[in-house]
Design a protein around this motif. Structure first.
Motif, short mmCIF file in Angstrom:
data_model
loop_
_atom_site.label_atom_id
_atom_site.label_comp_id
_atom_site.label_asym_id
_atom_site.label_seq_id
_atom_site.Cartn_x
_atom_site.Cartn_y
_atom_site.Cartn_z
N ALA A 144 0.84 -1.20 0.00
CA ALA A 144 0.00 0.00 0.00
C ALA A 144 0.88 1.25 0.00
O ALA A 144 1.89 1.32 0.70
N ALA A 145 0.48 2.24 -0.79
CA ALA A 145 1.20 3.50 -0.84
C ALA A 145 0.36 4.67 -0.34
O ALA A 145 0.91 5.70 0.02
N THR A 146 -0.95 4.50 -0.31
CA THR A 146 -1.84 5.56 0.14
C THR A 146 -2.78 5.02 1.22
O THR A 146 -2.91 3.81 1.39
N LEU A 147 -3.44 5.94 1.90
CA LEU A 147 -4.42 5.52 2.90
C LEU A 147 -5.54 4.72 2.26
O LEU A 147 -6.01 3.72 2.83
N ALA A 148 -5.97 5.11 1.07
CA ALA A 148 -7.02 4.37 0.38
C ALA A 148 -6.58 2.94 0.09
O ALA A 148 -7.36 1.99 0.24
N ASP A 149 -5.32 2.75 -0.31
CA ASP A 149 -4.79 1.40 -0.52
C ASP A 149 -4.89 0.58 0.76
O ASP A 149 -5.31 -0.59 0.74
N ALA A 150 -4.47 1.17 1.87
CA ALA A 150 -4.49 0.45 3.15
C ALA A 150 -5.91 0.10 3.57
O ALA A 150 -6.17 -1.01 4.06
N LEU A 151 -6.86 1.01 3.36
CA LEU A 151 -8.23 0.77 3.80
C LEU A 151 -8.93 -0.30 2.98
O LEU A 151 -9.94 -0.86 3.43
N ARG A 152 -8.43 -0.61 1.82
CA ARG A 152 -9.06 -1.65 1.01
C ARG A 152 -8.88 -3.04 1.62
O ARG A 152 -9.52 -3.99 1.19
N THR A 153 -8.05 -3.17 2.62
CA THR A 153 -7.92 -4.45 3.31
C THR A 153 -9.01 -4.65 4.35
O THR A 153 -9.11 -5.74 4.93
N VAL A 154 -9.83 -3.62 4.59
CA VAL A 154 -10.88 -3.69 5.61
C VAL A 154 -12.22 -3.94 4.93
O VAL A 154 -12.64 -3.15 4.08
#
Length: 852
Positions: free
Chosen positions: A94-104
């Motif tokens: 993940a490079a952005t917060l949106a990338d990270a949140l896609r794991t939720v």
């Protein structure tokens, strides 16, 4: 600054960042192992030590939320909370917060348009959370696309939680925890390179200067095109230095600065095929015009996923964020006093393509083009196959100063144990925005004709060219070329707000098996808006609309612990969203109102503001939690219901009323941690039954009736209210089913394989129908039932990722990430009308990690 100067300046940033990180990495003092947990020396954030532990050996399980308001471990907290740790962020690439949140599971993303600027717009349990994002527990207002290079963890709180964060938070909130100085000395440098010209460098260096002082520097440079998308590119760089004085002592002072600078060609995606005007009869779900398309005029072509309808010579987005944080805290035995002050400035300017279908130009409105009259002379194109290159533009900034004081700790009253937190918050916020002046064909109807195509206002649906030599003219019909410019200051809208709040939380351990969790918060929120006026208005015409609300929110939960490692809970919580809580940076239905046909002057605007109500949300939740395998794996499950009242809608009298209601019922289950010492997992499943219970009314225009002989008006034009098409429909921006799972397995001590599976079911953007109304000479109004209903939606999708890593020795690691492994075509954002954003294609990149 010219484009060439800007590019030269940006090219210096990666070199500077890389050299500074390499210089620190080469220091002999840094040649030691990765940091480990040290509860005696690590700076405490919210009653728990934030550690830089080698969590890749511990999995993805978090014990507690790092916040002073989190008065209990996650196991003993009666609500659904999921923590994304930095190790999961790194492993997933993940490079952005949106990338990270896609794991939720259960989080979807809305698109930019209308009152929504470009930036992070996550939806939690069906509610827009763009204004409920926090940084280290402090509200982080202002539209931005957040990075993760300086992020320790991301906390996702689900369910109404205005008690925790204040205004908003109807469906939950997001709290980002920063990387701050730690007790140990360590360094890490990651360099990535992949297809679509993907290049990324991040560094994270922590240095213990003395027993009392530690410094930390996180830095990032990123440059990439976007796989399977023509023309799109993204560049950004950032730095986040911080220092802590008083490490390991009772009194600590931390100062931190964060800067992020971005430069990109933004991508809005693909237009929808149909509007309500040209949709076929019956119930139609229109999706983006992708693949083989046949227009109303019989033209058949193929829309490729690479198609970009914007213009390199017109479209851009520049932004920067600067944040200064000062935190002081002191331990009084079992109680800690902490004060945090932050100044934040976010700025952005953009010309953002919106591939517009509003006049039916994509599919078309006729089988042939006009051959006679003015329409033929203009060369009107009615047969479809064209996209209007509408430009949404904005420039502006958001400033905020927030001071937050927290007192938290533990005490006992007899046999009853208390873990408490009390606090107060004062904040000042200001946002100002305007628009650029440019000609895009917006005054021409229909949008696409010979002249607008020649000026590149319209382009082919099947074969757009981003390199078209677009130039700006003084107007849609002028031949005078002019530069793009900012509109006059009188057209700019300014929003100001301030908050004064107090809150208290207590986790009361009545017995080892029974815990009561309570919280309450009072907010006094004041805001005002100076609406932008027409460019021709006199400066003396400016006026201010004011609003003030006092809000009380609370939460209560009861936990029963059958065993030390399990808990059952029930909880109730509220949320309040006052008018203008987003200070003009989000949903239009949250605004105080501005000048226009329905609000023509300051008195009418103030009256409109005075009549507004606070939107109320309440959540009921029951769940179970368990820590298994020696606390290595956390399992959670919950059922919930969230109801919203006082939503702003149109009444049957064609005025604003607060009768809108939504209800969301659902279930979610998550897992995070280690199944074995070699196998780590993170993810879960969410089911959301989200309904618009009362969407208000829609006003249908009723034409006037005139005498066919005398031409006198027998009955004046009027309107007829009908129940909104939204009532009873699935709430937009909500996926009924969503599933995420990331897992990694250590094949050998050095070699690890991992991967992720992500599923989201169909998401609706909005609804429309073609009901109409007419009247007779007696004034009797007849409503003609709809022969067409249209839903704009994107189909469900599965995406799969993969990762392999090899640890060469204690200092070097190689990893390869493949995101969207099977090159799935799917849409990651959808707007109410016009378009849906298309996700990147297969992106494969390798990363070399150097650790000391």
């Amino acid at each position: 600054m010219s484009n060439s100067d800007r590019d030269d300046a940006r090219s210096v940033a990666p070199a500077f960042l890389a050299l500074s990180c390499v210089g620190l990495l080469s220091s002999p003092a840094l040649a030691q192992d990765a940091p480990t947990s040290d509860p005696q020396q690590g700076p405490r954030l919210g009653g728990a030590t934030v550690t830089a532990t080698a969590i890749d050996e511990e999995g993805y399980k978090a014990e507690r939320v790092e916040s002073p308001k989190a008065v209990a471990p996650l196991l003993d907290t009666p609500r659904s909370i999921l923590v994304i740790d930095k190790q999961l962020i790194q492993d997933t690439g993940a490079a952005t917060l949106a990338d990270a949140l896609r794991t939720v599971p259960g989080i979807t993303f809305g698109a930019a348009e209308g009152g929504n600027p470009i930036g992070d717009r996550p939806f939690i349990r069906g509610f827009d959370t763009q204004g409920s994002t926090f940084l280290d527990g402090v509200r982080d207002i202002g539209a931005q696309t957040r990075e993760v290079f300086a992020v320790e963890q991301v906390q996702v709180v689900r369910g109404s939680d205005s008690t925790l964060g204040g205004r908003g938070s109807a469906g939950g909130s997001i709290n980002v925890i920063s990387k701050l100085p730690q007790a140990d000395t360590f360094a890490r440098l990651d360099g990535s390179f992949g297809n679509a010209d993907y290049k990324r460098i991040t560094g994270d260096v922590n240095y213990r200067l003395s027993e009392q002082v530690a410094v930390r520097l996180a830095a990032m440079w990123h440059d990439q095109d976007v796989a399977e998308r023509d023309a799109i590119w993204q560049k950004r760089w950032g730095v986040a230095p911080s220092i802590t004085i008083g490490m390991g002592g009772p009194t600590r002072l931390t100062a931190a600065y964060y800067h992020l600078d971005t430069d990109e060609l933004p991508d809005s995606g693909i237009p929808f095929l149909y509007t309500i005007a040209n949709a076929p009869a019956g119930n139609t779900v229109t999706t983006p015009a992708m693949g083989e398309v046949t227009t109303a005029g019989g033209q058949t072509g193929r829309v490729k996923r690479t198609n970009f309808y914007g213009l390199k010579d017109r479209d851009f987005r520049d932004s920067h964020t600067d944040q200064f944080t000062l935190r002081a805290q002191h331990d009084f035995g079992g109680v800690t006093l902490r004060n945090t002050t932050r100044y934040s400035h976010t700025w952005q300017a953009y010309s953002f393509l919106l591939p517009d279908d509003s006049q039916g130009n994509v599919f078309g409105t006729a089988s042939t083009n006009p051959t006679t009259g003015a329409a033929a002379a203009r060369g009107d194109i009615l047969t479809g196959g064209y996209v209007w290159r509408r430009a949404n533009t904005r420039y502006g900034y958001t400033n905020s100063i927030v001071n937050q004081t927290d007192l938290y700790g533990t005490f006992e009253t007899g046999s009853i144990k208390h873990s408490f937190a009390i606090g107060a918050e004062i904040s000042w916020e200001k946002a100002r925005r305007g628009a650029f002046v440019l000609a895009t064909g917006s005054t021409i109807s229909p949008r696409c004709n010979t002249a607008t195509v020649a000026r590149y206002y319209c382009t082919s649906l099947f074969d757009p060219n981003p390199n078209d030599p677009w130039v700006n003219y003084a107007s849609d019909t002028s031949n005078v070329q002019v530069p793009i410019s900012k509109n006059l200051p009188i057209t700019e809208t300014q929003q100001d707000a301030n908050t004064k709040a107090v809150y208290a939380f207590d986790s009361i351990t009545i017995t080892d098996q029974l815990i009561l969790n309570l919280g309450i918060r009072y907010d006094h929120f004041q805001s005002k808006v100076q609406p932008g006026l027409a460019a021709t208005a006199l400066p003396t015409a400016r006026y201010t609309v004011r609003r003030s609300d006092g809000i009380v929110d609370y939460q209560a939960g009861l936990i029963f612990k059958p065993t030390k490692e399990t808990s059952l809970y029930v909880s109730y919580a509220t949320a309040s969203t006052p008018p203008n809580s987003l200070i003009g940076e989000g949903r239009e239905d949250n605004a105080l109102g501005s000048v226009g046909t329905t609000i023509p002057n300051s008195a009418a605007a103030q009256a409109f503001s005075d009549a507004l109500k606070v939107q109320r949300t309440k959540s009921f939740e029951a769940g179970a939690k368990a820590n298994l395998f020696g606390d290595a794996l956390a399992l959670t499950g919950a059922v919930f219901q969230t109801e919203t009242t006082n939503a702003r809608v149109t009444s049957d009298a064609n005025t604003v009323e607060f009768i809108g209601k939504t209800r969301i019922r659902g279930f979610e289950a998550t897992a995070s941690g280690n199944i074995t010492d070699k196998w780590s997992v993170f993810g879960g499943y969410t089911y959301l039954d989200a309904k618009v219970r009362d969407g208000g009314y829609t006003s249908l225009a009723v034409a006037a009736i005139t005498d066919p002989v005398t031409k006198e008006i027998i009955q004046p034009a009027t309107s007829k209210a009908v129940v909104s098409v939204n009532t009873g429909k699935q709430l937009p921006q909500v996926a009924k089913h969503s599933f995420t799972m990331w897992t990694e397995y250590k094949v050998t001590p050095a070699f690890t394989l991992g991967g992720g599976a992500f599923y989201t079911s169909r998401i609706y953007g909005g609804y429309a129908d073609n009901r109409s109304a007419s009247q007779d000479a007696a004034g009797v109004i007849t409503v003609k039932p709809a022969t067409k209903t249209l839903a704009r939606a994107v189909p469900g999708w599965w995406r799969f990722d993969a990762r392999a890593s090899y640890t060469i020795n204690d200092h070097f690691q190689l990893a390869v990430n493949a995101q969207n492994l099977f090159n799935k075509l799917y849409y990651n954002q959808v707007y109410t009308s016009h378009y849906a954003s298309i996700a990147p294609g297969r992106t494969v990149f390798g990363t070399l990690t150097v650790k000391y």
